[in-house]
Design a protein around this motif. Structure first.
Motif, short mmCIF file in Angstrom:
data_model
loop_
_atom_site.label_atom_id
_atom_site.label_comp_id
_atom_site.label_asym_id
_atom_site.label_seq_id
_atom_site.Cartn_x
_atom_site.Cartn_y
_atom_site.Cartn_z
N GLU A 160 34.45 38.11 44.01
CA GLU A 160 35.67 38.19 44.82
C GLU A 160 36.84 37.60 44.06
O GLU A 160 36.67 36.65 43.30
N THR A 161 38.04 38.16 44.27
CA THR A 161 39.21 37.58 43.65
C THR A 161 39.77 36.48 44.55
O THR A 161 39.53 36.47 45.75
N ALA A 182 36.69 30.04 38.87
CA ALA A 182 36.24 28.88 38.12
C ALA A 182 37.12 28.60 36.90
O ALA A 182 36.85 27.68 36.12
N LYS A 183 38.16 29.40 36.73
CA LYS A 183 39.06 29.18 35.60
C LYS A 183 39.99 28.01 35.91
O LYS A 183 40.42 27.84 37.06
N ASP A 197 44.88 27.27 32.52
CA ASP A 197 44.59 28.46 31.72
C ASP A 197 45.06 29.72 32.45
O ASP A 197 45.57 30.66 31.82
N PHE A 198 44.85 29.74 33.75
CA PHE A 198 45.28 30.91 34.53
C PHE A 198 46.80 31.08 34.41
O PHE A 198 47.31 32.19 34.19
N CYS A 215 45.19 20.91 34.48
CA CYS A 215 44.00 20.95 33.63
C CYS A 215 42.76 20.49 34.39
O CYS A 215 41.64 20.70 33.93
N LEU A 216 42.97 19.84 35.53
CA LEU A 216 41.83 19.30 36.29
C LEU A 216 41.49 20.14 37.52
O LEU A 216 40.59 19.77 38.27
N VAL A 217 42.25 21.20 37.74
CA VAL A 217 42.10 21.98 38.97
C VAL A 217 41.61 23.38 38.63
O VAL A 217 42.09 24.00 37.68
N LEU A 218 40.67 23.87 39.41
CA LEU A 218 40.20 25.24 39.24
C LEU A 218 40.98 26.16 40.18
O LEU A 218 41.42 25.73 41.25
#
Ligand code: FES
Ligand code: FES
Length: 151
Positions: A3-4, A20-21, A25-26, A60-63
């Motif tokens: 799922e998106t 999970a990215k 980065d996203f 950087c610490l959050v998905l």
């Protein structure tokens, strides 16, 4: 099928294929929002700071999946209607040198001003305590914040 995840970034609804990215980065790789920087990658330098529902967060610490349906604002988003007063103050006070820390610093400062439009120096130091700068010695950054207090 995976799922998106939907979230809002700088006022736009976007979807992410991989919850999970890392949010950092996203933003940088998928949305080309490169204001948030990767310094330490472990929550210690603040270079990756963005707002999540108005609160400064180390991206950087959050998905991505952790900010589903949240409102994310980056340094680019602050400038969507022209420079934010903090960005303008940074320009006027020459508060950026290499610029690596600047977007995160500005995001943290903008969050402070949103809840306290005339912060005293202690409040400024506290709000920026998680944002490290290796260039300026901080004096010009505090001077920039001082400018936002001037009538
Ligand atoms: Fe996120 Fe340093 S890169 S706190
Ligand atoms: Fe270079 Fe802050 S201006 S790290």
């Amino acid at each position: 099928m995976r799922e998106t995840t939907g979230l809002r970034v700088n006022g736009r609804t976007v979807s992410a294929a991989d919850p999970a990215k890392r949010l950092l980065d996203f933003l940088r790789d998928d949305l080309d929002l490169t204001g948030a920087k990767e310094g330490c990658g472990m929550g210690e330098c603040g270079a990756c700071t963005v707002l999540v529902d108005g609160e400064p967060v180390c991206s950087c610490l959050v998905l991505v999946g952790q900010v589903a349906d949240a409102e994310v604002v980056t340094a680019e988003g602050l400038a969507a209607q022209g420079l934010h007063p903090v960005q303008e103050a940074f320009v006027q006070a020459h508060a950026s040198q290499c610029g690596f820390c600047t977007p995160g610093m500005i995001v943290s400062a903008a969050a402070l001003l949103a809840r306290d439009p005339r912060p005293d120096e202690e409040a400024v130091r506290l709000a920026l305590a998680g944002n490290l700068c290796r260039c300026t010695g901080y004096a010009s950054i505090f001077a920039a914040l001082q400018r936002t207090r001037e009538p």
